[in-house]
Design a protein around this motif. Structure first.
Motif, PDB file in Angstrom:
ATOM      1  N   ALA A  39     -34.993 -99.400   9.485  1.00  0.00           N
ATOM      2  CA  ALA A  39     -34.693 -98.155  10.185  1.00  0.00           C
ATOM      3  C   ALA A  39     -33.345 -97.678   9.672  1.00  0.00           C
ATOM      4  N   ASN A  40     -33.337 -96.516   9.052  1.00  0.00           N
ATOM      5  CA  ASN A  40     -32.094 -95.944   8.526  1.00  0.00           C
ATOM      6  C   ASN A  40     -31.740 -94.719   9.344  1.00  0.00           C
ATOM      7  N   ILE A  41     -30.567 -94.758   9.938  1.00  0.00           N
ATOM      8  CA  ILE A  41     -30.074 -93.633  10.720  1.00  0.00           C
ATOM      9  C   ILE A  41     -28.962 -92.995   9.905  1.00  0.00           C
ATOM     10  N   THR A  42     -29.223 -91.774   9.431  1.00  0.00           N
ATOM     11  CA  THR A  42     -28.283 -91.087   8.553  1.00  0.00           C
ATOM     12  C   THR A  42     -28.082 -89.656   9.036  1.00  0.00           C
ATOM     13  N   GLY A  43     -27.196 -88.972   8.386  1.00  0.00           N
ATOM     14  CA  GLY A  43     -26.967 -87.572   8.709  1.00  0.00           C
ATOM     15  C   GLY A  43     -25.918 -86.987   7.782  1.00  0.00           C
ATOM     16  N   THR A  44     -25.544 -85.761   8.076  1.00  0.00           N
ATOM     17  CA  THR A  44     -24.516 -85.094   7.287  1.00  0.00           C
ATOM     18  C   THR A  44     -23.238 -85.009   8.105  1.00  0.00           C
ATOM     19  N   THR A  45     -22.144 -85.313   7.465  1.00  0.00           N
ATOM     20  CA  THR A  45     -20.839 -85.223   8.098  1.00  0.00           C
ATOM     21  C   THR A  45     -19.948 -84.389   7.188  1.00  0.00           C
ATOM     22  N   GLU A  46     -19.361 -83.363   7.761  1.00  0.00           N
ATOM     23  CA  GLU A  46     -18.497 -82.476   6.983  1.00  0.00           C
ATOM     24  C   GLU A  46     -17.156 -82.310   7.677  1.00  0.00           C
ATOM     25  N   ASP A  47     -16.111 -82.319   6.861  1.00  0.00           N
ATOM     26  CA  ASP A  47     -14.777 -82.022   7.383  1.00  0.00           C
ATOM     27  C   ASP A  47     -14.614 -80.518   7.524  1.00  0.00           C
ATOM     28  N   ILE A  48     -13.933 -80.115   8.576  1.00  0.00           N
ATOM     29  CA  ILE A  48     -13.647 -78.700   8.803  1.00  0.00           C
ATOM     30  C   ILE A  48     -12.177 -78.470   8.506  1.00  0.00           C
ATOM     31  N   HIS A  77      -3.292 -76.188   6.768  1.00  0.00           N
ATOM     32  CA  HIS A  77      -3.486 -77.602   7.089  1.00  0.00           C
ATOM     33  C   HIS A  77      -3.966 -78.339   5.846  1.00  0.00           C
ATOM     34  N   ALA A  78      -3.266 -79.395   5.484  1.00  0.00           N
ATOM     35  CA  ALA A  78      -3.676 -80.190   4.329  1.00  0.00           C
ATOM     36  C   ALA A  78      -4.852 -81.108   4.698  1.00  0.00           C
ATOM     37  N   GLU A  79      -4.848 -81.584   5.920  1.00  0.00           N
ATOM     38  CA  GLU A  79      -5.900 -82.482   6.394  1.00  0.00           C
ATOM     39  C   GLU A  79      -6.928 -81.681   7.198  1.00  0.00           C
ATOM     40  N   PRO A  80      -8.141 -82.199   7.292  1.00  0.00           N
ATOM     41  CA  PRO A  80      -9.155 -81.521   8.115  1.00  0.00           C
ATOM     42  C   PRO A  80      -8.678 -81.422   9.566  1.00  0.00           C
ATOM     43  N   ILE A  81      -9.107 -80.359  10.232  1.00  0.00           N
ATOM     44  CA  ILE A  81      -8.728 -80.184  11.645  1.00  0.00           C
ATOM     45  C   ILE A  81      -9.811 -80.696  12.584  1.00  0.00           C
ATOM     46  N   ALA A  82     -10.993 -80.969  12.059  1.00  0.00           N
ATOM     47  CA  ALA A  82     -12.100 -81.488  12.868  1.00  0.00           C
ATOM     48  C   ALA A  82     -13.181 -82.021  11.934  1.00  0.00           C
ATOM     49  N   THR A  83     -14.180 -82.630  12.536  1.00  0.00           N
ATOM     50  CA  THR A  83     -15.323 -83.144  11.791  1.00  0.00           C
ATOM     51  C   THR A  83     -16.599 -82.659  12.448  1.00  0.00           C
TER      52      THR A  83
END
Length: 159
Positions: free
Chosen positions: A34-43, A48-54
């Motif tokens: 059973a593989n549980i996967t998905g898409t994760t993107e930084d916002i 801002h140099a770093e992402p502000i959310a995910t």
């Protein structure tokens, strides 16, 4: 004390087709994944140099299991009989199942105090792939089914 290892003999797999309505235990299973996967993107945002959310996006539940060919044929015969009156005819392969099955994996922790079973139920399963494996000198022939589920529930209950 909590059990750290669960042997394959303490695992059960069931499939329930909507057309049949009764869970069928896979008796000759040779593997289950059973593989549980998905898409994760930084916002990102201005200044801002770093992402502000995910954004964790959608989740995919991909299931794959194999069993002896004779058991798979018996299950498909039951499914064909249950769907014989369908407008398009009876179901011949799992690709014809669209959100029409439930797959339940059960891990029994018999040596826990108290003993428990963890149950993962994958709902609204669609048949994705069906494969046969036959080797010239092999002692067995295998059928592999792959499904994609729309949801998953997990519970732990006393044995």
């Amino acid at each position: 004390m909590a059990q750290k290892v669960i042997a394959a003999r303490d695992f059960d797999l069931y499939i329930n087709f909507d057309a049949i309505g009764t869970a069928i235990k896979i008796e000759t299973g040779t593997n289950f994944t059973a593989n549980i996967t998905g898409t994760t993107e930084d916002i990102h945002a201005f200044s801002h140099a770093e992402p502000i959310a995910t954004d964790n996006g959608d989740t995919n539940y991909d299931l794959n299991f194999s069993m002896q060919q004779a058991e798979a044929l018996a299950i498909k015969d039951a499914l064909a009989a249950a769907t014989a009156g369908n407008e398009g005819g009876s179901i011949a392969h799992i690709r014809q199942l669209i959100e029409a099955a439930t797959i339940t994996a059960v891990w029994h922790k018999r040596r826990d105090v108290p003993a428990t079973s963890t149950i993962e139920t994958y709902t609204n399963c669609t048949g994705m792939e069906e494969n046969d494996a036959v080797e010239r000198s092999a002692t067995e022939t295998l059928k592999t089914w792959s499904f994609r589920a729309r949801g998953m529930q997990r519970t732990t209950v006393p044995l």
